[in-house]
Design a protein around this motif. Structure first.
Motif, short mmCIF file in Angstrom:
data_model
loop_
_atom_site.label_atom_id
_atom_site.label_comp_id
_atom_site.label_asym_id
_atom_site.label_seq_id
_atom_site.Cartn_x
_atom_site.Cartn_y
_atom_site.Cartn_z
N THR A 155 83.94 10.10 -14.79
CA THR A 155 84.72 9.01 -14.21
C THR A 155 84.89 9.11 -12.66
N ASP A 185 82.67 8.47 -9.22
CA ASP A 185 81.69 7.55 -8.62
C ASP A 185 80.65 8.53 -7.91
N HIS A 192 86.44 8.80 -20.34
CA HIS A 192 86.76 7.50 -20.33
C HIS A 192 86.09 6.78 -19.14
N PRO A 193 84.69 6.66 -19.12
CA PRO A 193 83.94 6.17 -18.23
C PRO A 193 84.16 4.60 -17.85
N ARG A 194 83.89 4.13 -16.75
CA ARG A 194 83.92 2.85 -16.51
C ARG A 194 82.78 2.15 -15.96
N ASP A 195 81.72 2.85 -15.86
CA ASP A 195 80.35 2.61 -15.40
C ASP A 195 79.67 2.31 -16.76
N LYS A 204 77.01 5.12 -17.67
CA LYS A 204 77.87 6.39 -18.29
C LYS A 204 78.61 6.03 -19.79
N THR A 205 78.88 4.85 -19.86
CA THR A 205 79.53 4.32 -21.07
C THR A 205 78.36 4.79 -22.20
#
Length: 937
Positions: A698, A700, A739-742, A745-746
């Protein structure tokens, strides 16, 4: 002269008081310095006139003690000058500082010495004349930095210290490095307006040319008294017209107090008569006004103690260009001074002093008979009176006499003109005899326009540039540089073998089997056939360590490499040890062998407060690679474990993964068991990266490559970590909490879940299809692909799937999305995944058809529909055998059923189909594996 100056002050100013304090003060300074019982000999650094006057005075006076303005702690090293070829520099060097700011380290002070310098004449006379004592009286190297301008937050250097002028430096100007330069007699106006006035009215371009024209040439034929009074006058003038910088004035006065205090201490301790002594110092310090000045000065100055810094001393090679760059002199001025020195020696017939056995000297050695004859015919000098009479006024006559119109030396000028045309032709210029004539005539014309009796080397240089260079430079050197080379060039000194520190001599001895001229400048090729000559293995070890420690180009491998676990067979090297002699000598200040220096540097790197786990692992690898030291590697490995435990970022994860893999592969093939430190490192690293994994997904600031390296460490080291007691549940929990947002990374997280068995290949393919079918997510799909590409580091088994995903992207993405993404994909692979590209290329070559005609009928493997597998019947032979096997081992079957989540009970004899057979039918692969396991047991 006092009356004339008073009249001049009244004429050019409003009244006699306006300039009286300056003009009459000059005469007072000259009288004070000339009347001192201990004879003061003022000099200017690298001045041929000062060197000629010094040689002449030494032969006339024959002093018993010579006091020299040079750092007093450099005295023991001066005897080694006879083993060198000038120019060289005496150096004081310190790496471990105590009492100075750590950012100053390393400390370095150099004092260049050339043959055309008065200090060398004094040194040669004192060292080669029996019964003569040489005493250095200037501040020590430690005091140079104690009084450094940086302590008072000033940008001005000390009186005779200068920083390198990089704008005027060429490839040889770095011989002194970033050392502080100390010289005798830094005689130059400190008042900018005064220097500008002198240059403008003297019709010259820079200070070196003004000094040569108006001081050097007139003083070349002057007698001793005239020389001293003129130099006293110039030093006093520049000092009185200097800006009133408090720090600089304090440093100048402290140096003079220091030197006179040391001289009085020596006179009192030895009882030497001041009339038998000679004090050699810069003209700027000769006419001093401090209370400690003179033999009868006050003893109120207290010299501060030195710091606890340990200083090392040695000789390093110097060059004319290095001296010019460090002290702000014009390019070529030191070379021209050397040429003028040789000409003056021949013209005046003054016999200069040279150290016995000095290398690189042009003078011939005298026989014992010649030396004895010279001593017999030498004029006897009368002892100087205790209270000398005031010197006669030589300044008035010298300043009022018209310039001497020397006859033009047509032969010399003609030779210069012919030689510069020849050099220009060799360097690509279209020069001819007409250009030589033009240079000859233009030199005379320029000298006339500048009110000079005869052309100087600077006039000739300007004429050559005007007549030959024109508007283009066809080669590497311009005409100005060619003139400098012709006038003597950038003469580079060399430190002899006997004057080298023990480390440098050890390197030369260990490289002796190569049969190279190691002290010769330039690049030499060395061929090492280690297979047929095993003794060259030692030379190979030395060269690899030199490549690690020395500047680039000192030892450069052409063929061969050094990697963990491999032994060299043949190697080829380019060696330039003579070119980088200064760096080799400075290594000698750090230890007695290159292995010791390398070990110290590796420890310094590992225990640095800013060290990371990656840098410490690099030190471990270097210790194993170059020193083959298991002891040092274990020590540094333990340090790497400590640093890793204290890290809270994942910046160095890719480097840590790469180096740990390499070290593990080496130890597994060369050692019977793994070292304890690397086992602890893997165990600690597994827990460490599991803890940081959810945050890194997570964060950045954490890049995809860094997260991929963390997963690569966890998956590739998993088997070893689990055998050492780690728990796989920790990794599963870390992945579940991520729980990635990028998008990239997902995709990386999906790959990790597939590796752990939480996500099947079919589900992963379905998610990619959903992304391609969603118009809102379509622009971000290339970022998902970038994540899958980076996932090849921790999960190389996904290579075929990544090829499939990239192929689908090329087939289904619109050009507006695909074309802008292609450069990003290429740059990403090149910068962060260069080692991953071969995996994709090999897999693509395996999947795609090799010939063009086969492409039309080719169907991608991921689009081909597999035939439905037939469920094996319990009535068949295999079913019967598996059923019997399961019935024979009911406990094992129950355990496997619980593991697979199957519910049911064993059938009775009346059942039509046994439950074991049904279980084997539903899970044939498990039944086969279980059969193989039991059969093997």
């Amino acid at each position: 002269m006092r009356g004339q100056l008073r009249e001049a002050a009244a004429t050019f100013a409003d009244g006699p008081d306006a300039l009286e304090s300056i003009l009459l003060g000059l005469v007072d300074d000259v009288d004070r310095a000339a009347g001192e019982p201990l004879e003061i000999f003022p000099v200017c650094h690298h001045s041929p006139a000062s060197a000629i006057a010094m040689a002449r005075r030494l032969r006339q006076k024959q002093p018993k003690v010579v006091y020299l303005e040079l750092c007093e702690d450099m005295a023991p090293l001066l005897t080694e000058l006879r083993n060198c070829r000038l120019p060289v520099a005496v150096q004081a060097f310190a790496t471990d500082v105590d009492g100075f700011p750590p950012e100053w380290s390393p400390l370095s002070v150099v004092a260049p010495v050339t043959e055309a310098s008065a200090e060398y004449q004094a040194i040669a006379y004192a060292l080669d004349t029996p019964g003569v004592e040489l005493v250095l009286v200037d501040r020590s190297s430690d005091h140079v930095f104690q009084w450094d301008a940086r302590r008072s937050q000033s940008d001005d250097p000390a009186a005779d210290a200068g920083e390198p002028d990089t704008s005027a430096a060429d490839e040889e100007a770095a011989l002194h490095g970033d050392a502080v330069g100390v010289e005798i007699g830094d005689l130059r106006p400190r008042f900018a307006e005064l220097e500008e006035h002198l240059l403008r009215h003297g019709k010259v371009r820079h200070w070196s040319e003004w000094w040569h024209q108006y001081v050097e040439l007139p003083l070349g034929d002057g007698d001793h008294d005239t020389y001293r009074q003129v130099m006293f006058l110039i030093g006093s003038l520049f000092r009185r017209l200097a800006p009133g910088d408090p720090h600089r004035v304090r440093v100048d006065e402290d140096r003079e107090r220091y030197m006179w205090t040391r001289m009085r201490e020596h006179l009192a301790a030895t009882g030497t008569d001041p009339a038998d002594c000679l004090y050699v110092c810069g003209a700027f310090h000769a006419a001093s006004r401090v209370e400690e000045f003179g033999v009868h000065g006050t003893d109120t100055y207290r010299i501060s103690p030195r710091t606890a810094t340990t200083w090392q001393y040695g000789l390093i090679p110097s060059s004319h260009a290095a001296i010019e760059a460090q002290f702000g002199l014009a390019a070529g001025s030191v070379s021209i001074a050397a040429t003028v020195w040789a000409k003056n020696v021949k013209r005046t017939r003054v016999e200069p002093y040279r150290l016995e056995g000095q290398a690189g000297q042009t003078g011939t050695k005298k026989t014992k008979a010649q030396k004895g004859k010279a001593q017999k015919t030498a004029p006897a000098t009368a002892p100087a009176p205790a209270t000398p009479a005031p010197a006669s006024d030589k300044l008035t006559g010298f300043l009022r006499q018209p310039p001497v119109l020397d006859r033009l030396d047509e032969t010399e000028l003609l030779g210069w003109s012919v030689e510069i045309v020849r050099a220009a032709r060799r360097n690509g210029y279209l020069a001819s005899t007409a250009d030589a004539i033009a240079v000859f005539e233009t030199s005379i014309l320029l000298a006339g326009m500048r009110d000079r009796a005869k052309p100087t080397p600077y006039d000739f240089q300007d004429a050559a540039v005007t007549c030959i260079e024109k508007d283009t430079v066809p080669g590497r050197r311009d005409v100005r540089r060619l003139v400098e080379i012709m006038m003597g060039g950038d003469r580079i000194g060399k430190v002899g073998y006997d004057a080298l520190p023990p480390l440098a001599r050890d390197v030369h001895d260990r490289l002796a089997p190569l049969n190279l001229k190691l002290q010769q400048r330039g690049v030499q090729r060395a061929l090492l056939d280690i297979a047929s000559r095993p003794e060259l293995q030692q030379c190979s070890d030395v060269l690899w360590i030199l490549r690690y420690l020395m500047p680039h180009g000192t030892a450069r491998p052409i063929m061969g490499e050094r990697t963990l676990g491999e032994r060299p067979i043949q190697e080829s090297w380019d060696v330039a040890l003579g070119t980088h002699q200064r760096a080799l000598i400075e290594l000698g200040y750090e230890g007695v062998s290159i292995e010791q220096v390398l070990e110290q540097r590796l420890r310094r790197t590992a225990y640095d407060p800013q060290a990371t786990a990656a840098t410490v692992l690099k030190a471990v690898e270097d210790a194993t690679l170059y020193l083959r030291s298991r002891r040092l590697a274990d020590e540094l490995g333990t340090r790497a474990l400590e640093v890793l435990s204290a890290e809270r970022s994942v910046d160095g994860a890719p480097e840590v993964l790469r180096r740990v893999r390499r070290l593990l592969a080496y130890y597994r093939t060369s050692e019977p068991v793994l070292p304890p430190w690397i086992e602890s490192f893997v165990k600690t690293g597994y827990a460490h990266y599991c803890t940081l994994l959810p945050t890194a997904f997570t964060d950045d600031d954490a890049t995809v490559r860094q997260v991929s390296a963390m997963l690569g460490f966890l998956f590739s080291m998993e088997s070893l970590a689990l055998s050492l007691g780690c728990d796989r549940t920790q990794l599963e929990l870390a992945v579940a909490q991520s729980h990635p947002r990028d998008p990239s990374k997902t995709a990386l997280l999906w790959a990790a879940q597939q590796q752990l068995g939480h996500l099947s290949r079919t589900d992963l393919r379905a998610r990619c299809d959903e992304l391609l079918a969603n118009p809102m997510v379509l622009p971000a799909y290339p970022r998902y692909l970038s994540g899958f590409v980076q996932a090849l580091e921790p999960v190389p088994g996904l290579t075929d799937f990544v090829v499939e995903a990239v192929s689908n992207a090329f087939a289904r993405l619109p050009d507006t999305v695909l074309l802008p993404w292609l450069p990003t994909l290429i740059t990403t692979l090149r910068s962060g995944g260069a080692e991953l590209a071969p995996l994709l290329i090999r897999e693509a070559g395996r999947i795609f058809p090799g010939r063009l005609p086969a492409l039309d009928a080719w169907v991608p493997p991921w689009q081909a529909q597999p035939e439905p597998e037939a469920v094996p019947s319990a009535a068949g032979a295999d079913g019967d055998r598996r059923s019997a096997l399961l019935v024979a081992h009911p406990a094992t079957c129950d355990a496997v059923a619980d593991l697979l989540g199957c519910d049911g009970t064993w059938a009775t004899e009346d059942s039509h189909h046994p439950a074991g057979a049904a279980l084997a039918g539903r899970h044939p692969d498990t039944a086969v594996a279980l059969e193989a396991l039991l059969t093997g047991a």
